[in-house]
Design a protein around this motif. Structure first.
Motif, PDB file in Angstrom:
ATOM      1  N   ARG A 179     -85.624   9.078  18.444  1.00  0.00           N
ATOM      2  CA  ARG A 179     -85.161   9.745  19.655  1.00  0.00           C
ATOM      3  C   ARG A 179     -84.772  11.162  19.285  1.00  0.00           C
ATOM      4  NH1 ARG A 179     -80.059   8.095  23.461  1.00  0.00           N
ATOM      5  NH2 ARG A 179     -80.500   9.629  25.069  1.00  0.00           N
ATOM      6  N   ARG A 180     -85.175  12.114  20.120  1.00  0.00           N
ATOM      7  CA  ARG A 180     -84.875  13.514  19.831  1.00  0.00           C
ATOM      8  C   ARG A 180     -84.796  14.305  21.130  1.00  0.00           C
ATOM      9  NH1 ARG A 180     -88.567  17.983  16.745  1.00  0.00           N
ATOM     10  NH2 ARG A 180     -87.241  19.705  17.353  1.00  0.00           N
ATOM     11  N   ALA A 181     -83.906  15.291  21.160  1.00  0.00           N
ATOM     12  CA  ALA A 181     -83.811  16.222  22.280  1.00  0.00           C
ATOM     13  C   ALA A 181     -84.573  17.488  21.913  1.00  0.00           C
ATOM     14  CB  ALA A 181     -82.358  16.547  22.589  1.00  0.00           C
ATOM     15  N   PHE A 182     -85.329  18.014  22.857  1.00  0.00           N
ATOM     16  CA  PHE A 182     -86.122  19.226  22.653  1.00  0.00           C
ATOM     17  C   PHE A 182     -85.580  20.341  23.538  1.00  0.00           C
ATOM     18  CE2 PHE A 182     -88.873  15.861  21.277  1.00  0.00           C
ATOM     19  CZ  PHE A 182     -89.574  16.411  20.213  1.00  0.00           C
ATOM     20  N   ASP A 183     -85.457  21.531  22.961  1.00  0.00           N
ATOM     21  CA  ASP A 183     -84.961  22.712  23.658  1.00  0.00           C
ATOM     22  C   ASP A 183     -86.143  23.581  24.059  1.00  0.00           C
ATOM     23  OD1 ASP A 183     -83.838  25.222  24.344  1.00  0.00           O
ATOM     24  OD2 ASP A 183     -82.159  24.880  22.983  1.00  0.00           O
ATOM     25  N   PRO A 184     -86.220  24.009  25.313  1.00  0.00           N
ATOM     26  CA  PRO A 184     -87.319  24.882  25.726  1.00  0.00           C
ATOM     27  C   PRO A 184     -87.440  26.156  24.897  1.00  0.00           C
ATOM     28  CG  PRO A 184     -86.207  24.039  27.649  1.00  0.00           C
ATOM     29  CD  PRO A 184     -85.382  23.628  26.451  1.00  0.00           C
ATOM     30  N   LYS A 185     -86.345  26.621  24.307  1.00  0.00           N
ATOM     31  CA  LYS A 185     -86.399  27.827  23.483  1.00  0.00           C
ATOM     32  C   LYS A 185     -87.254  27.633  22.229  1.00  0.00           C
ATOM     33  CE  LYS A 185     -81.966  29.427  25.111  1.00  0.00           C
ATOM     34  NZ  LYS A 185     -80.557  29.573  24.807  1.00  0.00           N
ATOM     35  N   ASP A 186     -87.510  26.368  21.859  1.00  0.00           N
ATOM     36  CA  ASP A 186     -88.325  26.056  20.686  1.00  0.00           C
ATOM     37  C   ASP A 186     -89.785  25.774  21.043  1.00  0.00           C
ATOM     38  OD1 ASP A 186     -86.010  26.223  19.129  1.00  0.00           O
ATOM     39  OD2 ASP A 186     -85.553  24.099  19.457  1.00  0.00           O
ATOM     40  N   ALA A 187     -90.136  25.903  22.294  1.00  0.00           N
ATOM     41  CA  ALA A 187     -91.478  25.545  22.763  1.00  0.00           C
ATOM     42  C   ALA A 187     -92.372  26.773  22.911  1.00  0.00           C
ATOM     43  CB  ALA A 187     -91.381  24.844  24.122  1.00  0.00           C
ATOM     44  N   SER A 188     -93.678  26.537  22.812  1.00  0.00           N
ATOM     45  CA  SER A 188     -94.603  27.552  23.294  1.00  0.00           C
ATOM     46  C   SER A 188     -94.732  27.275  24.791  1.00  0.00           C
ATOM     47  CB  SER A 188     -95.951  27.467  22.583  1.00  0.00           C
ATOM     48  OG  SER A 188     -96.550  26.219  22.777  1.00  0.00           O
ATOM     49  N   TRP A 189     -95.122  28.268  25.562  1.00  0.00           N
ATOM     50  CA  TRP A 189     -95.067  28.077  27.002  1.00  0.00           C
ATOM     51  C   TRP A 189     -96.155  28.841  27.731  1.00  0.00           C
ATOM     52  CZ3 TRP A 189     -93.663  32.036  30.551  1.00  0.00           C
ATOM     53  CH2 TRP A 189     -93.401  33.256  29.952  1.00  0.00           C
ATOM     54  N   GLN A 190     -96.371  28.421  28.988  1.00  0.00           N
ATOM     55  CA  GLN A 190     -97.290  29.110  29.894  1.00  0.00           C
ATOM     56  C   GLN A 190     -96.708  29.007  31.288  1.00  0.00           C
ATOM     57  OE1 GLN A 190    -101.373  28.031  29.607  1.00  0.00           O
ATOM     58  NE2 GLN A 190    -101.903  28.998  31.524  1.00  0.00           N
ATOM     59  N   ASP A 191     -96.611  30.137  31.950  1.00  0.00           N
ATOM     60  CA  ASP A 191     -96.029  30.236  33.287  1.00  0.00           C
ATOM     61  C   ASP A 191     -97.165  30.277  34.303  1.00  0.00           C
ATOM     62  OD1 ASP A 191     -94.180  30.617  35.305  1.00  0.00           O
ATOM     63  OD2 ASP A 191     -93.897  32.731  34.898  1.00  0.00           O
ATOM     64  N   SER A 192     -97.078  29.487  35.359  1.00  0.00           N
ATOM     65  CA  SER A 192     -98.100  29.492  36.406  1.00  0.00           C
ATOM     66  C   SER A 192     -97.531  30.163  37.634  1.00  0.00           C
ATOM     67  CB  SER A 192     -98.507  28.066  36.756  1.00  0.00           C
ATOM     68  OG  SER A 192     -99.082  27.452  35.647  1.00  0.00           O
ATOM     69  N   PRO A 193     -98.278  30.869  38.429  1.00  0.00           N
ATOM     70  CA  PRO A 193     -99.722  31.049  38.369  1.00  0.00           C
ATOM     71  C   PRO A 193    -100.176  32.174  37.440  1.00  0.00           C
ATOM     72  CG  PRO A 193     -98.903  32.094  40.340  1.00  0.00           C
ATOM     73  CD  PRO A 193     -97.707  31.477  39.624  1.00  0.00           C
ATOM     74  N   GLU A 194     -99.272  32.948  36.884  1.00  0.00           N
ATOM     75  CA  GLU A 194     -99.660  34.069  36.025  1.00  0.00           C
ATOM     76  C   GLU A 194     -99.382  33.736  34.572  1.00  0.00           C
ATOM     77  OE1 GLU A 194     -97.474  37.443  37.425  1.00  0.00           O
ATOM     78  OE2 GLU A 194     -97.887  36.945  39.497  1.00  0.00           O
ATOM     79  N   PRO A 195    -100.425  33.424  33.773  1.00  0.00           N
ATOM     80  CA  PRO A 195    -100.168  33.080  32.369  1.00  0.00           C
ATOM     81  C   PRO A 195     -99.507  34.246  31.632  1.00  0.00           C
ATOM     82  CG  PRO A 195    -102.435  32.581  32.990  1.00  0.00           C
ATOM     83  CD  PRO A 195    -101.820  33.363  34.124  1.00  0.00           C
ATOM     84  N   GLN A 196     -98.415  33.934  30.944  1.00  0.00           N
ATOM     85  CA  GLN A 196     -97.683  34.941  30.177  1.00  0.00           C
ATOM     86  C   GLN A 196     -97.282  34.373  28.829  1.00  0.00           C
ATOM     87  OE1 GLN A 196     -94.313  35.923  32.581  1.00  0.00           O
ATOM     88  NE2 GLN A 196     -95.522  36.716  34.230  1.00  0.00           N
ATOM     89  N   SER A 197     -98.061  33.457  28.298  1.00  0.00           N
ATOM     90  CA  SER A 197     -97.658  32.776  27.080  1.00  0.00           C
ATOM     91  C   SER A 197     -98.210  33.456  25.853  1.00  0.00           C
ATOM     92  CB  SER A 197     -98.143  31.327  27.114  1.00  0.00           C
ATOM     93  OG  SER A 197     -99.554  31.303  27.111  1.00  0.00           O
ATOM     94  N   GLY A 198     -97.732  33.018  24.730  1.00  0.00           N
ATOM     95  CA  GLY A 198     -98.243  33.509  23.474  1.00  0.00           C
ATOM     96  C   GLY A 198     -97.572  32.790  22.330  1.00  0.00           C
ATOM     97  N   PRO A 199     -98.287  32.574  21.241  1.00  0.00           N
ATOM     98  CA  PRO A 199     -97.685  31.903  20.097  1.00  0.00           C
ATOM     99  C   PRO A 199     -96.449  32.663  19.628  1.00  0.00           C
ATOM    100  CG  PRO A 199    -100.042  32.196  19.782  1.00  0.00           C
ATOM    101  CD  PRO A 199     -99.647  32.978  21.011  1.00  0.00           C
ATOM    102  N   GLY A 200     -95.391  31.926  19.382  1.00  0.00           N
ATOM    103  CA  GLY A 200     -94.171  32.540  18.883  1.00  0.00           C
ATOM    104  C   GLY A 200     -93.292  33.158  19.957  1.00  0.00           C
TER     105      GLY A 200
END
Length: 90
Positions: free
Chosen positions: A33-54
C-alpha cells in the motif's frame, strides 16, 4: 506504470488530492500500500497538452479540466492479482 485521470468540475482551481494504491493477492489480502503525490507524477492537462518529462503539475488542479497523472513504479517479487485506488485529502 500507474495512470490516473482526475477531473476538476469546479469553476476554480482546487488542491490536488493524494492517491492511495493497494495491491492485493488472489484472496484480497493487501501485498503493498502506498500514497502517491501528484507533485511526483508526470502529467498532461486536457484539452491543451502542457506536459513534459520532469515537469511538475501546477500547484492546484486546473478549473474545469481533466488532468492525466502518471507515476512509474517497480514491483519486485510481488505478484498482485488486484488493486484498489482511492483519492483522498491528507
Amino acid at each position: 506504470r500507474l495512470t490516473v485521470v482526475l477531473r476538476n468540475k469546479a469553476p476554480i482551481a482546487l488542491a490536488w488530492p493524494q492517491l492511495d494504491l493497494s495491491l492485493t493477492d488472489l484472496s484480497g489480502a493487501v501485498l503493498m500500500r502506498r500514497a502517491f503525490d501528484p507533485k511526483d507524477a508526470s502529467w498532461q492537462d486536457s484539452p491543451e497538452p502542457q506536459s513534459g518529462p520532469g515537469q511538475q503539475p501546477p500547484d492546484a488542479a486546473p478549473a474545469d479540466r481533466s488532468t492525466t497523472l502518471q507515476w512509474r513504479m517497480k514491483i519486485a517479487k510481488l505478484q498482485p492479482a488486484g488493486y484498489t485506488a482511492d483519492i483522498f485529502y491528507p
